[in-house]
Every structure is written in structure tokens, then in C-alpha cells.
Design an enzyme around this catalytic site. Structure first.
Site, short mmCIF file in Angstrom:
data_model
loop_
_atom_site.label_atom_id
_atom_site.label_comp_id
_atom_site.label_asym_id
_atom_site.label_seq_id
_atom_site.Cartn_x
_atom_site.Cartn_y
_atom_site.Cartn_z
N LEU A 28 0.64 -1.17 0.15
CA LEU A 28 0.01 0.12 -0.06
C LEU A 28 0.96 1.08 0.02
CD1 LEU A 28 -2.78 -1.19 2.65
CD2 LEU A 28 -2.90 -1.19 0.12
N SER A 29 0.35 2.32 -0.23
CA SER A 29 1.03 3.69 -0.24
C SER A 29 1.84 3.77 0.99
CB SER A 29 0.19 4.98 -0.43
OG SER A 29 -0.71 5.00 0.07
N GLU A 30 1.14 3.50 2.08
CA GLU A 30 1.70 3.78 3.19
C GLU A 30 1.31 2.58 4.30
OE1 GLU A 30 3.90 6.03 3.83
OE2 GLU A 30 3.40 7.60 2.56
N THR A 31 2.19 2.05 5.31
CA THR A 31 2.16 1.18 6.51
C THR A 31 2.43 2.12 7.70
OG1 THR A 31 2.24 -0.81 5.24
CG2 THR A 31 2.36 -1.03 7.67
N CYS A 68 3.08 11.37 7.01
CA CYS A 68 2.00 10.80 6.18
C CYS A 68 0.77 11.04 6.98
CB CYS A 68 2.24 9.10 5.98
SG CYS A 68 0.75 8.65 4.86
#
Length: 268
Positions: free
Chosen positions: A42-45, A69
């Protein structure tokens, strides 16, 4: 490890910006955190560890750790504050949570009637020049570079929403530019519209970017002559945000939806 996947800045499944949230008891090696983020893809964790302020918070794309983020912070707040999430019963009954970060300072998420509000430090920009960036976007437009904030940021000011939606950047060229690129204009149905490209960090086009609006809110507040505004990020998934200036912070509001709740299995 417990694992949640949350769609942020949306009240509907399969919209907004998805983020993984992984609550931890202590920090493992950074290499493991990066591998988990790569596996999530995903774009961020967002990774959380309890501390004296509330929680320590770090964010990883599939490729790198980032300094700030927004949507993954909102998603982390949702996991901790939503009464429908099982983790809520383990983390208390507060309607706000504070996160300590490495470079963005203390961040707060509040539960409100419309969903959640996230406070981020503003990013200030000044007009600059970056011909290779504009060439990669295939546009000729005013450009503004960050002079404060946790991340290197560039805002490109276009004429209207149609121009923002029509962008077809050269991602290979943008991937050589180590910064978040925000293309924005007045919106047709919202005060502002944007798209955000970060291929250098492993995210060609982000779906809904909280940290981008830490720059967009003060940028547009000056041009609109007011401290509140509605925003739409015109990605394929799309997402709506409410932005409210508060001194050196901006509050970003929006709902979240839990999509996945499970466990991440690791070898002994």
C-alpha cells in the site's frame, strides 16, 4: 502482529486512500518494518508503539520510510478511537490520541461527529524554479518550493480542475526527483482540487494525501482570503477533505472505514 487496513478520507469502501496500521509492543529491526510495508504493498503502512505521549508513530512506503504521512495517521487514529474496532477496547475510551513522530513532532487525531480531524504542522512554500520537474509534468506553470515542513514538497499551480485531471506525467522522469509533487487549481465543486505524484518514494500517484494538504491549506488560505476550505484529490479513487487553519497547524477532517482486520504471520 495485528494488522488493520483502513480507507482514509472516505465513508465508502474502495475509495479514499488505503493504509495499513500495525500496532506493536516494541520496535523490531527497521529492515523488518520495511519488509512488512513492502508485503502490504500500500502507499503507506503505519507502525505504532505505546509510549509516554500516547504512541510513537512511523510510516513506510513499499520502498522507504517517510517523514510525514497524513492519511496513515488518520487511519491509525481510527484504529485506536473507533468503537467498532476491537483494538479500541484495549486502548481506552478517549476521543483523541497523540502520536510522537521522529521529524514531524507531536500529531493529534480527534474523533468528531463527521469522522476524524488530524492536526499537522503547516508546510510553507515560496515561488521557485525547477524546469526538469515541469518538463516531467509536461506543463508550463508557476512553481513553489517548500521552505519548512517535514518533507521536500513542490506545488505546481494550474489554471483549473480540467488541467489537473488531464495531467499525464512522465513517471520515469519524476522518479528521479526526490520530493512530493502537488499539482493544484481551483476546484469545480470544491474550493481546491489536486493530484499528488511521488514516484521517487515508491508511490507513482497517491490517492489522498494528508501531508500535501499541510502545504495546500496555507497556500490556498492566502489566495482565498479565509482559513477554511473544501478540497478534493482527483486520483482514481478520489477523496474529500475539509481543511481548517489553526495558527501553525492545519486540521484535516474526514471519515475512515476499516476494510481488513487480521494478523500478519512472521517466522519464529
Amino acid at each position: 502482529m495485528k494488522l488493520y487496513q483502513v480507507d482514509a478520507f472516505t465513508s465508502s469502501l474502495f475509495a479514499g486512500n488505503p493504509a495499513a496500521v500495525v500496532p506493536l509492543e516494541r520496535w523490531p529491526d527497521d529492515a523488518l518494518l520495511q519488509n512488512i510495508a513492502m508485503e502490504n504493498n500500500l502507499s503507506e503502512t503505519a507502525f505504532l508503539v505505546p509510549d509516554e505521549t500516547g504512541y510513537a508513530l512511523r510510516w513506510f512506503t513499499p520502498r522507504v520510510e517517510v517523514d510525514l504521512c497524513g492519511h496513515a495517521t488518520l487511519a491509525a487514529g481510527h484504529v485506536l478511537l473507533d468503537p467498532d474496532n476491537r483494538f479500541r477496547s484495549e486502548s481506552g475510551d478517549s476521543d483523541s490520541v497523540t502520536f510522537r513522530t521522529r521529524k514531524a513532532g507531536l500529531l493529534e487525531v480527534r474523533r468528531v461527529e463527521s469522522g476524524y480531524e488530524l492536526a499537522l504542522p503547516i508546510t510553507k512554500v515560496e515561488e521557485g524554479e525547477y524546469p526538469s520537474l515541469l518538463n516531467a509534468l509536461h506543463v508550463s506553470a508557476p512553481l513553489f518550493e517548500s521552505v519548512s515542513g517535514a518533507e521536500q514538497t513542490t506545488i505546481v499551480l494550474l489554471e483549473n480542475e480540467a488541467e489537473v485531471r488531464a495531467l499525464e506525467p512522465d513517471m520515469r522522469a519524476l522518479a528521479k526527483i526526490d520530493r512530493m509533487v502537488i499539482c493544484t487549481a481551483p476546484g469545480d465543486e470544491t474550493d481546491i482540487v489536486s493530484r499528488v505524484f511521488v514516484p521517487a518514494w515508491g508511490v507513482p500517484e497517491d490517492s489522498v494525501t494528508g501531508s500535501a494538504h499541510a502545504a495546500l491549506a496555507p497556500f490556498w488560505a492566502q489566495r482565498l482570503g479565509r482559513d477554511t476550505m473544501s478540497a478534493f484529490q482527483a486520483s482514481a479513487r478520489g477523496g474529500h477533505l475539509h481543511c481548517r487553519m489553526d495558527g501553525e497547524r492545519v486540521w484535516l477532517g474526514g471519515p475512515c472505514v476499516t476494510v481488513v482486520e487480521g494478523k500478519f504471520h512472521l517466522p519464529e
